[in-house]
Design a protein around this motif. Structure first.
Motif, PDB file in Angstrom:
ATOM      1  N   ILE A 110      -0.066  -9.136   5.149  1.00 17.50           N
ATOM      2  CA  ILE A 110      -1.313  -8.450   5.529  1.00 17.50           C
ATOM      3  C   ILE A 110      -1.976  -7.840   4.300  1.00 17.50           C
ATOM      4  N   GLY A 111      -1.174  -7.195   3.448  1.00 11.51           N
ATOM      5  CA  GLY A 111      -1.723  -6.581   2.242  1.00 11.51           C
ATOM      6  C   GLY A 111      -2.395  -7.592   1.334  1.00 11.51           C
ATOM      7  N   LEU A 112      -1.718  -8.697   1.052  1.00  9.62           N
ATOM      8  CA  LEU A 112      -2.282  -9.725   0.173  1.00  9.62           C
ATOM      9  C   LEU A 112      -3.506 -10.390   0.787  1.00  9.62           C
ATOM     10  N   THR A 113      -3.448 -10.646   2.097  1.00  7.59           N
ATOM     11  CA  THR A 113      -4.571 -11.319   2.754  1.00  7.59           C
ATOM     12  C   THR A 113      -5.813 -10.439   2.776  1.00  7.59           C
ATOM     13  N   VAL A 114      -5.633  -9.154   3.069  1.00  2.00           N
ATOM     14  CA  VAL A 114      -6.777  -8.233   3.096  1.00  2.00           C
ATOM     15  C   VAL A 114      -7.405  -8.109   1.709  1.00  2.00           C
ATOM     16  N   ILE A 115      -6.572  -7.954   0.683  1.00  2.00           N
ATOM     17  CA  ILE A 115      -7.099  -7.859  -0.686  1.00  2.00           C
ATOM     18  C   ILE A 115      -7.830  -9.139  -1.068  1.00  2.00           C
ATOM     19  N   GLY A 116      -7.218 -10.286  -0.761  1.00  2.28           N
ATOM     20  CA  GLY A 116      -7.849 -11.568  -1.078  1.00  2.28           C
ATOM     21  C   GLY A 116      -9.145 -11.787  -0.324  1.00  2.28           C
ATOM     22  N   LEU A 117      -9.179 -11.362   0.936  1.00  2.00           N
ATOM     23  CA  LEU A 117     -10.387 -11.536   1.746  1.00  2.00           C
ATOM     24  C   LEU A 117     -11.541 -10.701   1.206  1.00  2.00           C
ATOM     25  N   LEU A 144      -7.469  -2.921  -4.766  1.00  2.00           N
ATOM     26  CA  LEU A 144      -6.184  -2.280  -4.464  1.00  2.00           C
ATOM     27  C   LEU A 144      -6.305  -0.768  -4.512  1.00  2.00           C
ATOM     28  N   ALA A 145      -7.018  -0.258  -5.513  1.00  2.00           N
ATOM     29  CA  ALA A 145      -7.184   1.197  -5.647  1.00  2.00           C
ATOM     30  C   ALA A 145      -7.945   1.780  -4.459  1.00  2.00           C
ATOM     31  N   ILE A 146      -9.013   1.103  -4.037  1.00  2.00           N
ATOM     32  CA  ILE A 146      -9.813   1.584  -2.901  1.00  2.00           C
ATOM     33  C   ILE A 146      -8.992   1.577  -1.618  1.00  2.00           C
ATOM     34  N   LEU A 147      -8.265   0.494  -1.367  1.00  2.00           N
ATOM     35  CA  LEU A 147      -7.457   0.398  -0.147  1.00  2.00           C
ATOM     36  C   LEU A 147      -6.326   1.424  -0.146  1.00  2.00           C
ATOM     37  N   CYS A 148      -5.703   1.652  -1.302  1.00  2.00           N
ATOM     38  CA  CYS A 148      -4.646   2.672  -1.381  1.00  2.00           C
ATOM     39  C   CYS A 148      -5.211   4.066  -1.164  1.00  2.00           C
ATOM     40  N   ALA A 149      -6.428   4.308  -1.685  1.00  2.00           N
ATOM     41  CA  ALA A 149      -7.059   5.620  -1.482  1.00  2.00           C
ATOM     42  C   ALA A 149      -7.358   5.856  -0.006  1.00  2.00           C
ATOM     43  N   ILE A 150      -7.845   4.817   0.680  1.00  2.00           N
ATOM     44  CA  ILE A 150      -8.116   4.928   2.118  1.00  2.00           C
ATOM     45  C   ILE A 150      -6.823   5.191   2.878  1.00  2.00           C
ATOM     46  N   PHE A 165       0.793  -1.230   0.000  1.00  2.00           N
ATOM     47  CA  PHE A 165       0.000   0.000   0.000  1.00  2.00           C
ATOM     48  C   PHE A 165       0.825   1.280   0.000  1.00  2.00           C
ATOM     49  N   VAL A 166       2.101   1.198   0.338  1.00  2.00           N
ATOM     50  CA  VAL A 166       2.946   2.401   0.387  1.00  2.00           C
ATOM     51  C   VAL A 166       4.000   2.372  -0.726  1.00  2.00           C
ATOM     52  N   LEU A 167       4.814   1.312  -0.764  1.00  2.00           N
ATOM     53  CA  LEU A 167       5.871   1.223  -1.766  1.00  2.00           C
ATOM     54  C   LEU A 167       5.370   0.731  -3.116  1.00  2.00           C
ATOM     55  N   MET A 168       4.207   0.076  -3.126  1.00  2.00           N
ATOM     56  CA  MET A 168       3.609  -0.454  -4.358  1.00  2.00           C
ATOM     57  C   MET A 168       4.566  -1.406  -5.079  1.00  2.00           C
ATOM     58  N   LEU A 169       5.156  -2.326  -4.324  1.00  2.00           N
ATOM     59  CA  LEU A 169       6.061  -3.322  -4.885  1.00  2.00           C
ATOM     60  C   LEU A 169       5.386  -4.689  -4.896  1.00  2.00           C
ATOM     61  N   GLY A 170       5.905  -5.585  -5.722  1.00  2.00           N
ATOM     62  CA  GLY A 170       5.356  -6.929  -5.798  1.00  2.00           C
ATOM     63  C   GLY A 170       3.933  -6.959  -6.316  1.00  2.00           C
ATOM     64  N   MET A 171       3.643  -6.107  -7.300  1.00  2.00           N
ATOM     65  CA  MET A 171       2.266  -5.993  -7.794  1.00  2.00           C
ATOM     66  C   MET A 171       1.800  -7.214  -8.577  1.00  2.00           C
ATOM     67  N   CYS A 172       2.722  -7.956  -9.213  1.00  2.00           N
ATOM     68  CA  CYS A 172       2.301  -9.143  -9.981  1.00  2.00           C
ATOM     69  C   CYS A 172       1.610 -10.177  -9.100  1.00  2.00           C
ATOM     70  N   PRO A 173       2.247 -10.671  -8.019  1.00  2.00           N
ATOM     71  CA  PRO A 173       1.523 -11.606  -7.153  1.00  2.00           C
ATOM     72  C   PRO A 173       0.351 -10.966  -6.434  1.00  2.00           C
ATOM     73  N   THR A 174       0.472  -9.678  -6.117  1.00  2.00           N
ATOM     74  CA  THR A 174      -0.617  -8.983  -5.427  1.00  2.00           C
ATOM     75  C   THR A 174      -1.901  -9.027  -6.248  1.00  2.00           C
ATOM     76  N   LEU A 175      -1.794  -8.794  -7.531  1.00  2.00           N
ATOM     77  CA  LEU A 175      -2.978  -8.752  -8.388  1.00  2.00           C
ATOM     78  C   LEU A 175      -3.389 -10.129  -8.898  1.00  2.00           C
ATOM     79  N   ALA A 176      -2.431 -11.045  -9.004  1.00  2.00           N
ATOM     80  CA  ALA A 176      -2.717 -12.326  -9.654  1.00  2.00           C
ATOM     81  C   ALA A 176      -3.228 -13.411  -8.712  1.00  2.00           C
TER      82      ALA A 176
END
Length: 223
Positions: free
Chosen positions: A140-147, A183-189, A19-30
């Motif tokens: 935490i980032g991946l789990t929250v997005i997946g949930l 991801l966009a909504i969580l980053c905006a929050i 949510f801050v560095l925006m790294l590892g986006m491939c596994p995050t989105l896939a």
């Protein structure tokens, strides 16, 4: 102890990879079609991150500067292979779900970045906790997005039915576009919360007006 807690807080909050560095986006989105996949991918990445940080920190005074990049890649790839074999043996269903993204941990910029910027310059203990902090932030980032995607998309959480049987999931959330939406909504929050924190001393209706001469905080600083 303060330094260790700072490493953990830094990885989870201040420099959260997702949510801050925006790294590892491939596994995050896939892989975040479900909370289990997000949790599994996050923990696998954290295990590799902690072990590679530890070994690179141990060898930081031995590894020549001219060959440090290939050495880091060999170390990371070795630990990824170990994690992949363990997952294949003990969590076969998760291994099948994550597929190619497990070996692709080798080229995850989060791991190489921490090796280059932190583990190669700091002690073993701090490097280990830096890996734990960054790994927890990623998990935490991946789990929250997946949930969120799983809950809205199919009405389940970690595979268990949460919504009523009559609930019709919004199928787009378990598809590729759903990952971008969440991801966009969580980053905006997250950005909104940071903005409030930055302007918490400002009086009036909204943030910085651009007029520094009339800013209450500036006047207080001058006094």
């Amino acid at each position: 102890m303060k330094g260790i807690l700072e490493r953990l807080y830094n990885g989870i909050v201040k420099e959260n990879p997702t949510f801050v560095l925006m790294l590892g986006m491939c596994p995050t989105l896939a892989v975040t079609t479900g909370a289990k996949n997000g949790l599994g991918m996050g923990l696998a990445t954290m295990a590799v991150l902690v072990m590679s940080n530890m070994l690179i920190s141990l060898l930081r005074k031995v590894i020549p500067q001219g060959v440090r990049v290939p050495v880091y890649i060999i170390i990371i790839a070795s630990f990824v292979t170990i994690v992949e074999m363990l997952m294949h043996a003990y969590v076969t269903s998760l291994y099948s779900s994550l597929g190619i993204f497990i070996p692709l941990i080798v080229v995850n910029c989060i791991i190489f970045g921490r090796a280059e910027t932190y583990a190669s310059k700091n002690s073993v203990i701090y490097s280990i906790f830096d890996g734990i902090g960054i790994g927890l932030g990623f998990t935490i980032g991946l789990t929250v997005i997946g949930l969120i995607r799983e809950l809205i998309g199919s009405g389940t959480a970690f595979g268990f039915q949460v919504m009523p049987e009559s609930y019709e999931g919004v199928s787009i959330f378990v598809m590729a576009p759903g990952a971008f939406f969440v991801l966009a909504i969580l980053c905006a929050i997250q950005n909104k919360l940071k903005l409030k924190g930055a302007n918490r001393h400002t009086k009036g209706n909204g943030g910085c007006s651009g007029n520094c001469a009339s800013c209450p905080s500036a006047k207080e600083a001058e006094e």
